[in-house]
Design a protein around this motif. Structure first.
Motif, short mmCIF file in Angstrom:
data_model
loop_
_atom_site.label_atom_id
_atom_site.label_comp_id
_atom_site.label_asym_id
_atom_site.label_seq_id
_atom_site.Cartn_x
_atom_site.Cartn_y
_atom_site.Cartn_z
N GLU A 1 -2.93 -1.44 -8.63
CA GLU A 1 -2.26 -1.21 -9.92
C GLU A 1 -0.74 -1.35 -9.78
N ILE A 2 -0.35 -2.40 -9.08
CA ILE A 2 1.07 -2.67 -8.87
C ILE A 2 1.52 -3.72 -9.88
N MET B 1 0.83 -1.20 0.00
CA MET B 1 0.00 0.00 0.00
C MET B 1 0.86 1.25 0.00
N LYS B 2 2.04 1.15 0.61
CA LYS B 2 2.92 2.31 0.70
C LYS B 2 3.78 2.50 -0.54
N VAL B 3 4.16 1.41 -1.20
CA VAL B 3 4.99 1.56 -2.40
C VAL B 3 4.16 1.83 -3.65
N ALA B 4 2.86 1.49 -3.62
CA ALA B 4 2.03 1.67 -4.81
C ALA B 4 2.05 3.09 -5.36
N PRO B 5 1.83 4.13 -4.53
CA PRO B 5 1.84 5.48 -5.10
C PRO B 5 3.21 5.93 -5.56
N ILE B 6 4.26 5.39 -4.93
CA ILE B 6 5.62 5.72 -5.36
C ILE B 6 5.87 5.14 -6.74
N ILE B 7 5.41 3.92 -6.96
CA ILE B 7 5.55 3.29 -8.27
C ILE B 7 4.82 4.10 -9.33
N ARG B 8 3.60 4.54 -9.03
CA ARG B 8 2.84 5.32 -10.01
C ARG B 8 3.60 6.58 -10.42
N ASP C 1 -4.13 -15.59 -3.14
CA ASP C 1 -5.38 -14.90 -3.44
C ASP C 1 -5.34 -13.46 -2.97
N MET C 2 -4.87 -13.23 -1.76
CA MET C 2 -4.80 -11.87 -1.23
C MET C 2 -3.80 -11.03 -2.01
N SER C 3 -2.66 -11.60 -2.33
CA SER C 3 -1.64 -10.85 -3.07
C SER C 3 -2.15 -10.45 -4.45
N ASP C 4 -2.85 -11.35 -5.12
CA ASP C 4 -3.39 -11.03 -6.44
C ASP C 4 -4.34 -9.85 -6.36
N VAL C 5 -5.19 -9.83 -5.34
CA VAL C 5 -6.12 -8.72 -5.16
C VAL C 5 -5.35 -7.41 -4.97
N PHE C 6 -4.30 -7.44 -4.16
CA PHE C 6 -3.52 -6.23 -3.90
C PHE C 6 -2.88 -5.72 -5.19
N PHE C 7 -2.29 -6.61 -5.96
CA PHE C 7 -1.63 -6.18 -7.20
C PHE C 7 -2.63 -5.56 -8.16
N GLU C 8 -3.81 -6.16 -8.26
CA GLU C 8 -4.82 -5.66 -9.19
C GLU C 8 -5.41 -4.34 -8.72
N GLU C 9 -5.84 -4.28 -7.47
CA GLU C 9 -6.53 -3.10 -6.96
C GLU C 9 -5.60 -1.90 -6.82
#
Length: 209
Positions: free
Chosen positions: A56-57, A16-23, A46-54
């Motif tokens: 946008e990682i 959750m913390k690296v996602a905006p940095i990646i964007r 299953d949980m990791s897949d949801v995180f990557f999709e939601e």
């Protein structure tokens, strides 16, 4: 040559913390080449897949697949596997977030290889040394080069520990919903991180190579 950054994530909150940095890094591919390193400290497909999709990682560039274990076993396994990654794909900067075992382990590996470390959520202290997270915070901050702080007390702690002001950056709480939707995000973490990295790696060969 683009400034290469390794972004370390080991637990779901880290993503959750690296996602905006990646964007933000994606907006300047000619200047920044990031690699996402998933240590596998916490892993549920299953949980990791949801995180990557939601969030946008992108899929991790490196997956260490460490899994569970005692604090010592987990930290040691991350260090051994991440060192191999660094030796093959040496970054100019390693950015760690939070206070999990992955944070500590990858920071130690980077510093042993003379690679600079940036700590997101630096300076947090509970004063309780019985907490594994407190040990991770203190040791990571002891060897980091750049400190991104989420609350004023963090600045005070780092100053008390002798960190120079020019290395301490008060950026506010790392809240993905705020970072992603704020109409005026200039003072938020992702923009400050990229501005500082641009200053370091964008001129005069400062980014290494």
């Amino acid at each position: 040559m683009p400034f290469k950054i390794h972004l370390i994530a080991g637990a779901r909150p880290n993503f959750m913390k690296v996602a905006p940095i990646i964007r933000e890094l994606r907006k300047q591919p000619e200047r920044f080449a990031y690699r996402l390193v998933h240590t596998g400290q916490h892993y549920d497909k299953d949980m990791s897949d949801v995180f990557f999709e939601e969030l946008e990682i992108p899929r991790p560039d490196f997956h260490l697949e460490v899994g569970s274990g005692s604090h010592a076993e987990q930290t040691a396994n991350i260090m051994v596997r991440y060192e191999q990654v660094c030796l093959k794909d040496r970054p100019d900067l390693v950015m760690v977030v939070g206070d999990v075992n992955s944070t500590l382990a990858c920071a130690i590996v980077a510093k042993k290889l003379n690679i600079e470390v940036a700590h997101v959520e630096a300076g947090l202290r509970s004063g309780d040394l019985s907490m594994p997270e407190e040990i991770n915070r203190m040791v990571t901050d002891a060897i980091s080069d750049h400190f991104f702080v989420t609350e004023p007390s963090g600045v005070a702690h780092l100053r008390k520990e002798g960190k120079p002001d020019e290395r301490i950056h008060f950026v506010g709480h790392v809240m993905i919903c705020l970072l992603y939707t704020s109409p005026s995000p200039r003072d938020h973490l992702l923009h400050l991180v990229c501005r500082l990295l641009l200053e370091k790696g964008g001129g005069g060969g400062g980014g290494g190579g």
